[in-house]
Design a protein around this motif. Sequence first.
Motif, mmCIF file in Angstrom:
data_model
loop_
_atom_site.group_PDB
_atom_site.id
_atom_site.type_symbol
_atom_site.label_atom_id
_atom_site.label_comp_id
_atom_site.label_asym_id
_atom_site.label_seq_id
_atom_site.Cartn_x
_atom_site.Cartn_y
_atom_site.Cartn_z
ATOM 1 N N SER A 47 -14.961 -11.525 11.799
ATOM 2 C CA SER A 47 -15.262 -12.809 12.273
ATOM 3 C C SER A 47 -16.355 -13.044 11.380
ATOM 4 N N ALA A 48 -16.911 -14.358 11.418
ATOM 5 C CA ALA A 48 -17.899 -14.966 10.505
ATOM 6 C C ALA A 48 -19.362 -14.266 10.976
ATOM 7 N N ASP A 49 -20.365 -14.183 10.083
ATOM 8 C CA ASP A 49 -21.462 -13.350 10.455
ATOM 9 C C ASP A 49 -22.365 -14.101 11.787
ATOM 10 N N GLU A 50 -22.376 -15.551 11.636
ATOM 11 C CA GLU A 50 -23.173 -16.057 12.508
ATOM 12 C C GLU A 50 -22.861 -15.886 14.124
ATOM 13 N N ILE A 51 -21.465 -15.580 14.232
ATOM 14 C CA ILE A 51 -20.806 -15.356 15.573
ATOM 15 C C ILE A 51 -21.496 -14.114 15.986
ATOM 16 N N ARG A 219 -21.000 -10.420 3.247
ATOM 17 C CA ARG A 219 -21.782 -10.837 4.259
ATOM 18 C C ARG A 219 -23.277 -11.073 3.873
ATOM 19 N N ILE A 220 -23.927 -11.937 4.661
ATOM 20 C CA ILE A 220 -25.294 -12.445 4.473
ATOM 21 C C ILE A 220 -26.114 -10.971 4.410
ATOM 22 N N PRO A 221 -27.456 -10.853 3.927
ATOM 23 C CA PRO A 221 -28.133 -9.762 4.076
ATOM 24 C C PRO A 221 -28.564 -9.602 5.549
ATOM 25 N N LEU A 222 -28.407 -8.432 6.206
ATOM 26 C CA LEU A 222 -28.700 -8.152 7.428
ATOM 27 C C LEU A 222 -30.099 -8.288 7.771
ATOM 28 N N ARG A 223 -30.737 -7.672 6.819
ATOM 29 C CA ARG A 223 -32.431 -7.402 6.999
ATOM 30 C C ARG A 223 -32.823 -6.824 8.205
ATOM 31 N N VAL A 241 -35.242 -17.930 17.884
ATOM 32 C CA VAL A 241 -35.724 -16.352 17.394
ATOM 33 C C VAL A 241 -34.954 -15.760 16.324
ATOM 34 N N LEU A 242 -33.315 -16.196 16.375
ATOM 35 C CA LEU A 242 -32.422 -15.769 15.318
ATOM 36 C C LEU A 242 -32.106 -16.718 14.579
ATOM 37 N N ASP A 243 -32.701 -17.829 14.439
ATOM 38 C CA ASP A 243 -32.223 -18.794 13.829
ATOM 39 C C ASP A 243 -31.975 -18.478 12.208
ATOM 40 N N PRO A 244 -32.654 -17.763 11.583
ATOM 41 C CA PRO A 244 -32.284 -17.458 10.195
ATOM 42 C C PRO A 244 -31.071 -16.974 9.915
ATOM 43 N N TRP A 245 -30.591 -16.127 10.984
ATOM 44 C CA TRP A 245 -29.282 -15.364 10.762
ATOM 45 C C TRP A 245 -28.154 -16.111 11.354
ATOM 46 N N ILE A 246 -28.398 -17.081 12.419
ATOM 47 C CA ILE A 246 -27.434 -17.889 12.821
ATOM 48 C C ILE A 246 -26.874 -18.995 11.897
ATOM 49 N N GLY A 329 -12.541 -18.473 0.559
ATOM 50 C CA GLY A 329 -13.688 -18.368 1.478
ATOM 51 C C GLY A 329 -13.093 -17.393 2.878
ATOM 52 N N HIS A 330 -14.059 -17.467 3.651
ATOM 53 C CA HIS A 330 -13.624 -16.869 5.011
ATOM 54 C C HIS A 330 -13.073 -15.538 5.002
ATOM 55 N N ILE A 331 -13.563 -14.725 4.141
ATOM 56 C CA ILE A 331 -13.439 -13.279 3.974
ATOM 57 C C ILE A 331 -14.530 -12.541 4.683
ATOM 58 N N TYR A 332 -14.356 -11.698 5.716
ATOM 59 C CA TYR A 332 -15.148 -11.031 6.706
ATOM 60 C C TYR A 332 -15.127 -9.690 6.528
ATOM 61 N N ASP A 333 -15.865 -9.253 5.411
ATOM 62 C CA ASP A 333 -15.799 -7.556 5.000
ATOM 63 C C ASP A 333 -17.302 -7.243 4.949
ATOM 64 N N PRO A 334 -17.780 -6.182 5.417
ATOM 65 C CA PRO A 334 -17.084 -5.362 6.177
ATOM 66 C C PRO A 334 -16.995 -5.717 7.793
#
Length: 386
Positions: A47-51, A219-223, A241-246, A329-334
Motif C-alpha cells: 500500500s502507499a507509504d502514507e498509510i 518509497r519515500i526515505p524512511l529517515r 508529529v508525523l506530518d512530514p511522513w504522512i 505510478g502506484h508501485i509499492y515496493d518494497p
Amino acid sequence: MFARLEAELRSRLGRECLYVPSNRFGLFIALRRWMKPGQRLLMSPISADEILFLVLAAGLRPVIAPVSTRSGNIDAAAVTDLRFDGVMTTNLFGLPDDVVALADLCAERGIPLIEDAAHALQTTVGGVPVGAYGTAGVFSLSKHAGAAQGGVIAVTSPDDRAFLEELRERWLGRRYAAAELAGLLKAVARNAVAGTGLARPAWWLAEALGLNERRDGFRIPLRRNVLASRLAGVPYSGMVVLDPWIRADNHNYRMRQGGLSERYALRRLRVAETQRKQRLRGVRRLAELKTAAPVVHDHLDQPLFRVPLLVRDRDGAAERLRRLGIITGHIYDPPFDDYAPGLTEPSPTPEVARWWARHVLPVDPLLVDRAWPILASLPSALEPVR
C-alpha cells in the motif's frame, strides 16, 4: 460544507457520507474513532507509504498480513490464527479484498473493519459497493475521478458521522486559497495531458522544479532515526508529529477546502461515469495478456482503477512506457515489513508480497491502446516458491 458532494456519494453508496480533504486524513480519523492507541491493526504490506505512517500516528501497531498470490490483497484464509484488534483492507488497484470473509471474521471477533477504498470508487462485490461492507469505507476523489483533493468517509449511522465530523474539525488545517487554486490547476493540467505525449515532459518539468516528492526507489526515505525519535515513548503521536511522513506527495492532505474544490470534484465524478465503458473495455483487453494477474479474470465487469500485470522486468517495462508518455505510478515496493522493519509486526509469509511488489506493473485501462505495443511483448514473472 460539501453537502452536494456528500449527497452525491450517499446516493451511490447507500451510506451516510462525510467529506474529508484526503483519503489519508479520512483513514486517520476513522482509526481514531474505532481503535485505541496500543491496539493491533491487520493491514496489507502493499500500500502507499502514507498509510503506514498514519497508522503509526494513530498509535496503532501494524500487523502485516499475508497476501494472496492471485490478487496482492490480504489472504483472508491465512489470517485467522493472527492476533489483531481491527482490520484495514486495501482493495489494491480497485481489485476488491475478500471483504465478505473479512467482514464475517471481524463480526465474529467484535472488531472494526475499515475499508480503504481509495482505488475502488467504482468497484462492487455482489452488487454492493466496496466501502459499504465494513464499519467505515474511506474513498479518494483524486484517483478514479481525478479531482484535485478530497475524499469521503461512508458509515452506517448519523451518530458515527457526527462523531467523525467532530474529529475532522479537530484535525483540519487552515484553508489557503492560493494553495487550493494551485492544486486545482495542477489537477486540470494532469487530467489534460494524461496519456498524451505531453505527459513525459510535464513529469520531467515537475522533477526539475522539485514538485515531485523525493523517493528512495519507489518509497519515500524512511529517515528511521528521526522517525524513531518522534515515536519514542509516545503511545499516540498524532498527525502533526508525523506530518512530514504522512503528507508524502500531498502536502495539503488536511487543508480545509472551499466551494471551488467541491464543484470540480462533482464535475470529475461525472467524467468518471462517462469513462466507465472505456475503462471496462481496457480491463477486458488487458485481461487477454498472459501477464495479467489471475484475479483480474474474476472482475471483468469492474471498471478497475488499474490492471495489475506481473512481469519479469517491471522497472524496465515502466521505463519503456515512460518514453511513450505513460507514467506508471502506484508501485509499492518494497512491502512494509521490509521497508520499515521494527515498526511493524512482520508477515508470517512475506515472500508473496515481495514477489508482487517486485513484479507488479499497474496499467491504466484508459491507456491500453497507447501502451499495447509494449505490454503485449512483456514476459511473465515466475511465481514465487512457497
